[in-house]
Design a protein around this motif. Structure first.
Motif, mmCIF file in Angstrom:
data_model
loop_
_atom_site.group_PDB
_atom_site.id
_atom_site.type_symbol
_atom_site.label_atom_id
_atom_site.label_comp_id
_atom_site.label_asym_id
_atom_site.label_seq_id
_atom_site.Cartn_x
_atom_site.Cartn_y
_atom_site.Cartn_z
ATOM 1 N N GLY A 245 48.350 -42.320 51.916
ATOM 2 C CA GLY A 245 48.290 -40.857 52.003
ATOM 3 C C GLY A 245 46.898 -40.583 52.473
ATOM 4 O O GLY A 245 46.206 -41.462 52.988
ATOM 5 N N PHE A 246 46.622 -39.341 52.595
ATOM 6 C CA PHE A 246 45.551 -38.589 53.172
ATOM 7 C C PHE A 246 44.474 -38.712 52.003
ATOM 8 O O PHE A 246 44.510 -38.260 50.862
ATOM 9 C CB PHE A 246 45.368 -37.441 53.464
ATOM 10 C CG PHE A 246 46.354 -37.416 54.948
ATOM 11 C CD1 PHE A 246 45.381 -37.459 56.375
ATOM 12 C CD2 PHE A 246 47.423 -37.167 55.218
ATOM 13 C CE1 PHE A 246 45.999 -37.585 57.505
ATOM 14 C CE2 PHE A 246 48.212 -37.125 56.412
ATOM 15 C CZ PHE A 246 47.210 -37.454 57.390
ATOM 16 N N ARG A 268 43.542 -40.860 56.771
ATOM 17 C CA ARG A 268 44.925 -41.355 56.156
ATOM 18 C C ARG A 268 44.734 -42.816 56.008
ATOM 19 O O ARG A 268 44.267 -43.555 56.845
ATOM 20 C CB ARG A 268 45.911 -41.220 57.110
ATOM 21 C CG ARG A 268 47.310 -41.786 56.555
ATOM 22 C CD ARG A 268 48.558 -41.604 57.531
ATOM 23 N NE ARG A 268 49.919 -42.329 57.021
ATOM 24 C CZ ARG A 268 50.390 -41.964 56.008
ATOM 25 N NH1 ARG A 268 50.311 -40.821 55.032
ATOM 26 N NH2 ARG A 268 51.481 -42.885 55.710
ATOM 27 N N ASP A 270 46.504 -46.511 54.650
ATOM 28 C CA ASP A 270 47.766 -47.142 54.376
ATOM 29 C C ASP A 270 47.443 -48.707 54.371
ATOM 30 O O ASP A 270 46.276 -49.165 54.384
ATOM 31 C CB ASP A 270 48.989 -46.721 55.177
ATOM 32 C CG ASP A 270 48.626 -46.915 56.767
ATOM 33 O OD1 ASP A 270 47.663 -47.812 57.111
ATOM 34 O OD2 ASP A 270 49.080 -46.148 57.449
#
Length: 356
Positions: A245-246, A268, A270
């Motif tokens: 996510g951000f 972002r 991940d």
């Protein structure tokens, strides 16, 4: 003409508010600006002071009427302040010691309940935001002439329903009037009310405050190698997120014990990207004397809402922060950041000031 004056007044007000916001971004506390306080003190001093050598029957000096160019002077002052604030990019702004203290993102301010006889009932927590599953150490102190029972109760409630989700007993510890106990933060993320109840002179007294429980977001994994790029000191911060996510990261840059800048950046994250590069611009570091290492303190990361209406979640770096050896900073220059929109706004304010 009245419409024009109203428009100018609105723009001046917006400029002043905007300038205060830029100089104290993310500040969850209120600041008392020194110039305002000084102005009040000087005004009070002037009104209450009479020159010693003024004869009793001397005519009272009348205040001078305001200048016809007062509005232009105000606009020029706002333009100067705005231009000064736009020297710094939004992700790297200067930091005073007072702001550094106020920007601590996970600080719990003890709440005191006044009691009869100049007494106080104070509850203290080690922080304001707790990660789901952590223990919550609750400390309470009672000062005053009241007779206090040997134990207190602490209850965690949902604010909307007032339902109790956890409770414990605070036992007297260390010295008379000082109590401690532990609650568990096993509940779902959100804001909670902490109720601490004591019996004083045989009557119940309730002390209420708030805290939040945050989901587990991931782990801070230290810093990468700092480097210089485009008049910026790049400081890579590694954070392994639990969920992609951000994220928005903020931290305070210190030289020794002296705060230098508030840094922030969004990215972002991940499984393929776990590093956010904080940047300290040359305007906050040029001409600084750095003897040895720099420190990054009060790291706070926010998981930004994926959808409108979702809550923002918080996590925090290690209490001690990170210490690192910077590269040679001599190439950094005190060159203002380039922001065409900000420059246009400053030019517009200056043009308005020049019309008066």
């Amino acid at each position: 003409m009245p419409g024009k004056a109203a428009l100018l007044f609105t723009m001046v007000t917006a400029g002043v508010v905007g300038t205060g916001y830029l100089l104290s971004a993310d500040n969850h506390r209120q600041f008392s600006w020194p110039t305002e306080l000084a102005g009040k003190d000087q005004s009070a001093s002037f009104q209450n002071t009479v020159p010693e050598n003024q004869p009793p029957d001397a005519p009272t000096q009348q205040p001078e009427p305001p200048s016809d160019n007062a509005l232009g002077y105000m606009l020029a002052s706002v333009a100067d302040q705005y231009a000064e604030s736009t020297r710094y990019p939004a992700w790297s702004v200067p930091l005073s010691p007072e702001q550094a203290s106020a920007y601590r993102g996970n600080h719990y301010e003890p709440v005191s309940l006044p009691l009869e006889g100049n007494g106080q009932f104070t509850v203290t927590l080690e922080k304001y935001r707790f990660t789901e599953g952590e223990q919550i150490l609750v400390a309470a102190a009672i000062q005053g002439p009241q007779v206090v029972d040997r134990s207190l109760s602490a209850t965690l409630e949902r604010p909307e329903s007032r339902d109790a989700v956890a409770s414990t007993t605070l036992e007297e510890a260390g010295s008379p009037g000082y109590f401690e106990g532990v609650l568990s933060a096993d509940e779902s993320p959100g804001e909670y009310r902490l109720i601490v109840e004591a019996r004083l002179d045989g009557k119940p007294v309730r002390h209420a405050s708030t805290l939040t429980i945050e989901p587990y977001l991931g782990e801070f994994e230290g810093l990468g190698d700092a480097r210089i790029s485009n008049n910026n000191l790049i400081i890579p911060v590694r954070f392994s997120p639990e969920d992609p996510g951000f994220y928005a990261l903020s931290a305070q840059l210190f030289i020794g014990q002296r705060p230098v800048a508030q840094l922030q950046m969004e990215k972002r994250l991940d499984s393929t990207s776990d590093t956010i590069n904080l940047k300290a611009h040359g305007t906050v570091l040029a001409n600084q004397t750095v003897d040895g290492q720099l420190q990054l303190k009060n790291l706070q990361i926010r998981q930004l809402p994926a959808r409108p209406g979702d809550r923002t979640n918080y996590a925090f770096g290690p209490d001690e922060g990170y210490t690192f050896t910077p590269p040679d900073l001599d190439s950094l220059t005190d060159t203002p950041a380039v922001n065409p929109e900000s420059e246009q706004r400053a030019a517009l304010l200056r043009q308005l000031a020049d019309k008066f």
